[in-house]
Design a protein around this motif. Sequence first.
Motif, PDB file in Angstrom:
ATOM      1  N   ALA A 162      21.686 -37.773  18.311  1.00 35.25           N
ATOM      2  CA  ALA A 162      20.746 -36.973  19.092  1.00 35.25           C
ATOM      3  C   ALA A 162      21.442 -36.293  20.263  1.00 35.25           C
ATOM      4  CB  ALA A 162      19.600 -37.858  19.599  1.00 35.25           C
ATOM      5  N   LEU A 163      22.302 -37.017  20.954  1.00 37.12           N
ATOM      6  CA  LEU A 163      23.019 -36.448  22.094  1.00 37.12           C
ATOM      7  C   LEU A 163      23.953 -35.335  21.634  1.00 37.12           C
ATOM      8  CD1 LEU A 163      23.544 -36.634  25.147  1.00 37.12           C
ATOM      9  CD2 LEU A 163      25.329 -38.320  24.654  1.00 37.12           C
ATOM     10  N   SER A 164      24.610 -35.523  20.501  1.00 35.13           N
ATOM     11  CA  SER A 164      25.514 -34.492  19.980  1.00 35.13           C
ATOM     12  C   SER A 164      24.753 -33.218  19.628  1.00 35.13           C
ATOM     13  CB  SER A 164      26.249 -35.015  18.742  1.00 35.13           C
ATOM     14  OG  SER A 164      27.104 -36.096  19.094  1.00 35.13           O
ATOM     15  N   ARG A 165      23.543 -33.361  19.093  1.00 36.15           N
ATOM     16  CA  ARG A 165      22.729 -32.179  18.790  1.00 36.15           C
ATOM     17  C   ARG A 165      22.358 -31.430  20.062  1.00 36.15           C
ATOM     18  NH1 ARG A 165      19.979 -35.745  15.222  1.00 36.15           N
ATOM     19  NH2 ARG A 165      18.301 -35.969  16.751  1.00 36.15           N
ATOM     20  N   LEU A 166      22.144 -32.164  21.127  1.00 37.34           N
ATOM     21  CA  LEU A 166      21.672 -31.552  22.370  1.00 37.34           C
ATOM     22  C   LEU A 166      22.798 -30.887  23.165  1.00 37.34           C
ATOM     23  CD1 LEU A 166      19.229 -34.373  23.550  1.00 37.34           C
ATOM     24  CD2 LEU A 166      18.561 -32.069  22.849  1.00 37.34           C
ATOM     25  N   VAL A 167      23.917 -31.562  23.298  1.00 41.87           N
ATOM     26  CA  VAL A 167      24.964 -31.073  24.205  1.00 41.87           C
ATOM     27  C   VAL A 167      26.281 -30.745  23.500  1.00 41.87           C
ATOM     28  CG1 VAL A 167      23.947 -32.409  26.096  1.00 41.87           C
ATOM     29  CG2 VAL A 167      25.839 -33.392  24.774  1.00 41.87           C
ATOM     30  N   GLY A 168      26.329 -30.981  22.188  1.00 47.16           N
ATOM     31  CA  GLY A 168      27.564 -30.755  21.449  1.00 47.16           C
ATOM     32  C   GLY A 168      28.397 -32.027  21.373  1.00 47.16           C
ATOM     33  N   PRO A 169      29.200 -32.193  20.318  1.00 47.72           N
ATOM     34  CA  PRO A 169      29.965 -33.426  20.123  1.00 47.72           C
ATOM     35  C   PRO A 169      30.945 -33.739  21.253  1.00 47.72           C
ATOM     36  CG  PRO A 169      29.890 -32.139  18.103  1.00 47.72           C
ATOM     37  CD  PRO A 169      29.334 -31.261  19.176  1.00 47.72           C
ATOM     38  N   SER A 170      31.617 -32.716  21.796  1.00 46.42           N
ATOM     39  CA  SER A 170      32.622 -32.962  22.824  1.00 46.42           C
ATOM     40  C   SER A 170      31.988 -33.516  24.096  1.00 46.42           C
ATOM     41  CB  SER A 170      33.376 -31.664  23.128  1.00 46.42           C
ATOM     42  OG  SER A 170      34.328 -31.878  24.152  1.00 46.42           O
ATOM     43  N   ARG A 171      30.927 -32.860  24.573  1.00 45.82           N
ATOM     44  CA  ARG A 171      30.229 -33.325  25.777  1.00 45.82           C
ATOM     45  C   ARG A 171      29.589 -34.684  25.528  1.00 45.82           C
ATOM     46  NH1 ARG A 171      30.414 -31.862  31.010  1.00 45.82           N
ATOM     47  NH2 ARG A 171      30.233 -29.663  30.424  1.00 45.82           N
ATOM     48  N   ALA A 172      29.015 -34.875  24.341  1.00 44.41           N
ATOM     49  CA  ALA A 172      28.394 -36.160  24.023  1.00 44.41           C
ATOM     50  C   ALA A 172      29.424 -37.284  24.095  1.00 44.41           C
ATOM     51  CB  ALA A 172      27.759 -36.105  22.632  1.00 44.41           C
ATOM     52  N   LEU A 173      30.598 -37.045  23.534  1.00 44.58           N
ATOM     53  CA  LEU A 173      31.645 -38.063  23.549  1.00 44.58           C
ATOM     54  C   LEU A 173      32.064 -38.388  24.974  1.00 44.58           C
ATOM     55  CD1 LEU A 173      33.477 -39.818  21.802  1.00 44.58           C
ATOM     56  CD2 LEU A 173      35.117 -37.926  21.739  1.00 44.58           C
ATOM     57  N   GLU A 174      32.157 -37.376  25.818  1.00 44.95           N
ATOM     58  CA  GLU A 174      32.528 -37.621  27.224  1.00 44.95           C
ATOM     59  C   GLU A 174      31.482 -38.481  27.937  1.00 44.95           C
ATOM     60  OE1 GLU A 174      32.379 -37.486  31.334  1.00 44.95           O
ATOM     61  OE2 GLU A 174      31.057 -36.079  30.294  1.00 44.95           O
ATOM     62  N   LEU A 175      30.210 -38.168  27.716  1.00 43.01           N
ATOM     63  CA  LEU A 175      29.145 -38.931  28.376  1.00 43.01           C
ATOM     64  C   LEU A 175      29.099 -40.368  27.873  1.00 43.01           C
ATOM     65  CD1 LEU A 175      26.264 -36.264  28.392  1.00 43.01           C
ATOM     66  CD2 LEU A 175      27.665 -37.014  30.325  1.00 43.01           C
ATOM     67  N   ILE A 176      29.346 -40.551  26.580  1.00 44.82           N
ATOM     68  CA  ILE A 176      29.270 -41.887  26.000  1.00 44.82           C
ATOM     69  C   ILE A 176      30.468 -42.737  26.403  1.00 44.82           C
ATOM     70  CG2 ILE A 176      29.370 -43.160  23.815  1.00 44.82           C
ATOM     71  CD1 ILE A 176      27.662 -40.877  22.603  1.00 44.82           C
ATOM     72  N   THR A 177      31.680 -42.175  26.330  1.00 46.42           N
ATOM     73  CA  THR A 177      32.869 -42.976  26.627  1.00 46.42           C
ATOM     74  C   THR A 177      33.030 -43.263  28.114  1.00 46.42           C
ATOM     75  OG1 THR A 177      34.208 -40.951  26.634  1.00 46.42           O
ATOM     76  CG2 THR A 177      34.127 -42.227  24.583  1.00 46.42           C
ATOM     77  N   SER A 178      32.505 -42.395  28.961  1.00 42.23           N
ATOM     78  CA  SER A 178      32.580 -42.659  30.404  1.00 42.23           C
ATOM     79  C   SER A 178      31.499 -43.636  30.847  1.00 42.23           C
ATOM     80  CB  SER A 178      32.438 -41.356  31.192  1.00 42.23           C
ATOM     81  OG  SER A 178      31.125 -40.821  31.058  1.00 42.23           O
ATOM     82  N   GLY A 179      30.367 -43.637  30.149  1.00 42.46           N
ATOM     83  CA  GLY A 179      29.249 -44.491  30.551  1.00 42.46           C
ATOM     84  C   GLY A 179      28.648 -44.108  31.881  1.00 42.46           C
ATOM     85  N   ARG A 180      28.927 -42.885  32.340  1.00 40.28           N
ATOM     86  CA  ARG A 180      28.458 -42.495  33.668  1.00 40.28           C
ATOM     87  C   ARG A 180      26.999 -42.061  33.652  1.00 40.28           C
ATOM     88  NH1 ARG A 180      28.656 -36.887  34.753  1.00 40.28           N
ATOM     89  NH2 ARG A 180      29.512 -35.610  33.050  1.00 40.28           N
TER      90      ARG A 180
END
Length: 314
Positions: free
Chosen positions: A214-232
């Motif tokens: 769902a996050l990848s659909r909303l913000v794109g895979p690259s941004r989604a990965l950044e948000l998920i791996t940072s946990g911020r």
Amino acid sequence: MDERQHEVCKNNRIKTIAAAGENDVNHESRENVGDEMQRWPNNICRRLSTASLLTNARLLLARFPGGRVDLSQDQQTGIATVRLDRPDKKNAISGQILLDLEAVADALSEWSGGKGLLLHGSGHFFCSGGDLAMSKDTSTNEEGLLLAQFAQHVFTKLRSLPLVSAAFVEGAALGGGAELATAACDWRLLAPTAKLGFVHVRMGLSPGWGGTAALSRLVGPSRALELITSGRLVACQEAIAVGLVTDEVDDLEAATRWLQARTAAPVEVVRACKEAATGARDEAELHAKLWAGEAKLEALRKRVKHLAPKAQKD
């Protein structure tokens, strides 16, 4: 939901479990047939497998009570309000809450007058994520898979309703709560100081309840990965800028008005828009079904203007 509605949802859930159990028994009775089962159509086998999985998941989730989900339906506006009600745990998602969310989705799927769904949390807080007690007491990979697949099943049922839906986030939506807001709803509305965070990595996990896709659909895979791996945690204005959040609203009343403005059209029009946007049905066929409809004829009679008339000069 009131006590009567809650009991109806509970009974519906029991019936669903019973029906799934019957399918599972049929499946088990055929396992000894061998070659005959191999000749079954693949879709039948998949349905039996899914029914068995959901039955086992419900039995597992029933071990973890705590909180409830309240449902109210406004017949005049066509908006359903769904509230996570576990304020002492910041609306952490227990087994009971997941089961209640499934029952709510089932109830709303039968509401022919429904146009919108507004999801929020009690105590001015959306959701702190999955219940830690449930996490501690489900220690096997198999249990983790059951929980994840059931949560995905429920969130998909909510998102697939013909109602347009918005999650109103006060406080924060964290972990599983962020997945609920993104995977189960069309829109996310944040209070000015609210935050949203996929904090799973802090718990040694990746998202598993449908939030990654769902996050990848909303913000794109690259941004989604950044948000998920940072946990911020993401504040409101950044979340809007990257496409994660739709709008900022001050409170629940403002969120309700926001949704009402997007469900003012007749129910058949709102539902057609939702189904076309999500790809649930063919856009041209939905459009054609409305072409000779009463809503279009009424608009023609009223000579609806799309632009405000120009002010007359003195």
